[in-house]
Structure formats: C-alpha cells, structure tokens
Design a protein around this motif. Sequence first.
Motif, PDB file in Angstrom:
ATOM      1  N   GLY A 145       1.224  -0.768  -0.135  1.00 12.21           N
ATOM      2  CA  GLY A 145      -0.228   0.115  -0.227  1.00 12.21           C
ATOM      3  C   GLY A 145       0.811   1.199  -0.531  1.00 12.21           C
ATOM      4  O   GLY A 145       0.845   2.336  -0.490  1.00 12.21           O
ATOM      5  N   ASP A 146       1.616   1.642   1.216  1.00  9.42           N
ATOM      6  CA  ASP A 146       2.915   2.439   0.956  1.00  9.42           C
ATOM      7  C   ASP A 146       3.482   2.569  -0.123  1.00  9.42           C
ATOM      8  O   ASP A 146       3.895   3.399  -0.894  1.00  9.42           O
ATOM      9  CB  ASP A 146       3.932   2.260   2.364  1.00  9.42           C
ATOM     10  N   SER A 147       3.481   1.365  -1.003  1.00 13.44           N
ATOM     11  CA  SER A 147       4.387   1.701  -2.713  1.00 13.44           C
ATOM     12  C   SER A 147       3.923   2.405  -3.273  1.00 13.44           C
ATOM     13  O   SER A 147       3.816   3.363  -4.218  1.00 13.44           O
ATOM     14  CB  SER A 147       5.178   0.046  -2.735  1.00 13.44           C
ATOM     15  N   ALA A 148       2.579   1.841  -3.414  1.00 11.93           N
ATOM     16  CA  ALA A 148       1.199   3.137  -4.539  1.00 11.93           C
ATOM     17  C   ALA A 148       1.152   3.792  -4.370  1.00 11.93           C
ATOM     18  O   ALA A 148       0.819   4.545  -5.222  1.00 11.93           O
ATOM     19  CB  ALA A 148      -0.069   1.739  -4.591  1.00 11.93           C
ATOM     20  N   ARG A 149       1.285   4.860  -2.663  1.00 14.06           N
ATOM     21  CA  ARG A 149       1.051   5.821  -2.754  1.00 14.06           C
ATOM     22  C   ARG A 149       2.952   6.614  -3.007  1.00 14.06           C
ATOM     23  O   ARG A 149       2.520   7.948  -2.603  1.00 14.06           O
ATOM     24  CB  ARG A 149       1.071   5.981  -0.737  1.00 14.06           C
ATOM     25  N   MET A 150       3.756   6.337  -2.895  1.00 15.36           N
ATOM     26  CA  MET A 150       4.562   6.566  -2.753  1.00 15.36           C
ATOM     27  C   MET A 150       5.365   7.496  -4.738  1.00 15.36           C
ATOM     28  O   MET A 150       4.577   6.566  -5.729  1.00 15.36           O
ATOM     29  CB  MET A 150       6.357   5.710  -3.128  1.00 15.36           C
ATOM     30  N   LEU A 151       5.733   8.859  -4.647  1.00 14.74           N
ATOM     31  CA  LEU A 151       5.996   9.947  -5.821  1.00 14.74           C
ATOM     32  C   LEU A 151       7.540  10.294  -5.575  1.00 14.74           C
ATOM     33  O   LEU A 151       7.315  10.106  -4.388  1.00 14.74           O
ATOM     34  CB  LEU A 151       4.253  10.328  -6.514  1.00 14.74           C
ATOM     35  N   HIS A 152       8.248  11.072  -6.934  1.00 17.42           N
ATOM     36  CA  HIS A 152       8.805  11.339  -6.670  1.00 17.42           C
ATOM     37  C   HIS A 152       8.938  12.921  -6.848  1.00 17.42           C
ATOM     38  O   HIS A 152       7.791  13.291  -7.505  1.00 17.42           O
ATOM     39  CB  HIS A 152       9.865  10.652  -8.119  1.00 17.42           C
ATOM     40  N   ALA A 153       8.773  13.807  -6.036  1.00 19.16           N
ATOM     41  CA  ALA A 153       8.350  15.441  -6.030  1.00 19.16           C
ATOM     42  C   ALA A 153       9.056  15.816  -6.087  1.00 19.16           C
ATOM     43  O   ALA A 153       8.954  16.923  -7.435  1.00 19.16           O
ATOM     44  CB  ALA A 153       8.156  15.808  -4.663  1.00 19.16           C
ATOM     45  N   GLU A 154      10.426  15.942  -6.176  1.00 19.95           N
ATOM     46  CA  GLU A 154      11.861  17.273  -6.975  1.00 19.95           C
ATOM     47  C   GLU A 154      12.520  16.488  -7.091  1.00 19.95           C
ATOM     48  O   GLU A 154      12.955  14.951  -6.332  1.00 19.95           O
ATOM     49  CB  GLU A 154      11.727  17.383  -6.005  1.00 19.95           C
ATOM     50  N   GLN A 155      13.624  16.460  -7.895  1.00 18.13           N
ATOM     51  CA  GLN A 155      14.837  16.199  -7.665  1.00 18.13           C
ATOM     52  C   GLN A 155      15.436  17.436  -8.362  1.00 18.13           C
ATOM     53  O   GLN A 155      15.479  18.428  -9.105  1.00 18.13           O
ATOM     54  CB  GLN A 155      14.705  15.173  -8.853  1.00 18.13           C
TER      55      GLN A 155
END
Lengths: 140, 171
Positions: free
Chosen positions: B93-103
Amino acid sequence: MALNASTLNIGDTHEEQVAQNLSRTQIVQYAGASGDYMPLHTDELYAREIAGYPGVFAHGMLSMGATGTMLTNWVGDGRLTQYSARFTRQVWPGDDLLAKATITNIIKENGETLAEMDVLTVNQDGQSVISGKATARIDA
Amino acid sequence: MAEFKFQVDASQIMLFARSVGDKNPIYHDKEYASGTEVGGIVAPPTFVQASAQYDPKFPLRPTIGEAWFGSGKEATGLKPKAKESGDKEKKSGDSARMLHAEQQYIYHKPIRPGDELTVTTKRGKSWEKEGRRGGTMSFSETITEFRDASGDLVVTATSVGVTTGKAVSQD
C-alpha cells in the motif's frame, strides 16, 4: 557548441518537443535503463487495481531526462553545473511534451560565466509537468 | 548511511540516453565524442539514476526468489496480510502511494565510461503538507553523493519523495 555571453540575453529562450505520443514501450525502456521497476509505471493491472490510478504513468525522471535533452542541446555537453525539477503533474502514455528554457540571469562566479535559467515542460494541453531550474557554464 | 559502487560503462550510457529519447552522438559515438569539447563519451544529465542497478538493496527491483509487489496472476504478488502482522500489505500500500516530487543535481565533473563511482546516501529533511489533490502528503529528502576513484565529487543528487494520503487526482 556552447552559448556565449556576448550574444545571450536575459529572456532568451530555447524550446524542443521532447516526447510525442509517449509510448508505454518507452516507459518500459526507461524502467530497464534506469533500474526503476516501480509497477506504477509498467504494470497496468497494479496501477489500476492496487494504486487506484487510471493506468500506468511515466517516471518523473523520464520527463526530467527528456527535458535534459533540450538543455544539453542548447548549452552544450558537459556545460550544466546544476539542474533541478519539480514534478508538477503526471505524464501519461500518449502525452506530448514540450520543454523550454528561459535565461533568467547571467553571472560571473569564480572566473566562470554562468547562465541561470528557468525550465518548464508542458503537456499537449499546456499544463506544466516539470517546473525547474538549470545553470550552465557559458563562454565569456 | 548506505554505500555501494557504481560501475559506469559505455553501453549503459547508450541505453539510458535512448530511453529518455536523446539521440545526441556524445552518448554513444566514440569517434564523434573525441572531437568535442568534453573529448569523449559522457553521461547525460540524469544518468546517475541508473546507479539503482548497482544498489544491492534497491526496493523497486524484483529480488530473485522473493515475492514482488507488482502483478503476476493477481494485481499484486504479495499475499493478503495475516490478521496480526500487516507488514507485507502495508508495504504494498505504501509503495502505491509513493511518488517522486523533486530532483536536483549539482554537477562537479562529467561522468565517463570506465568510471567507478562510490555512491553514498543519507537522509535529509522530512516534512508534511496538506494537499488538494493527494490528501496528507509526507515528504522526505535523500542526498546521494557520487565520488570518483580519487575521491572527488562528481555529482550530488538530492531527491524528494512524497507519500500521498490517496491516489493523486487529475483535476
């Protein structure tokens, strides 16, 4: 070809189409090359049923990499000193991406001349997908 | 602080450049590259992402012999949780909610085929924010340094990840 301070002005821009009808295959290709196999990007069933998205979407880093193409084509290879991006909106299969850099400042630092720029990549609806900044060494 | 070695080779640079749609010959043509200012093949600006291939514990790559959280027969390869231990399902569930916001990247030296980079990763700041499209969002920063064989910094990468409260809506 590097940029030259004598001919570059604040407000100058460069833009390039960096993706056209982005394919699912290119997203898979990026997963393989980068080693980021997050199923949100490559696994339609997982993206829809587990994550609750309409389907797979591109890695933010694929858009940042594609946008980097526009930057290095303009400022030259090995000239970037800094590049940053905020991922402001997801990029979906079928999207077109237009990347644009705008010179915001030209400065001298430690004997080098640097051009600072804003970076903006938009989709086919003109919505921002990447909002970033870059700095490049230019010729004096 | 995690540390591992990242072997840079020419074929990986070529494959990476292709995958972002970059046809610049500087990323694959030795002869062309030798006549340019940088004097040889170099890596594209976001190439250090490929160091994930060498990270022995990278979580977003299937581990041989272990269940993968992406789909197989079912939408996730992880078994439903037993009542008392929710670890595996929580992970999915956590993985599905993870996104990359900034780099962010700071470039100190070009990366070239043959480089052996030492990669060190440390945690940066973390913070929370209420979002209109993603519910409660938890941000955390990771700072990764890439150093060459002589110990010189080549690239400093700062990544901001976000875990959203719900799937990010498209409005």
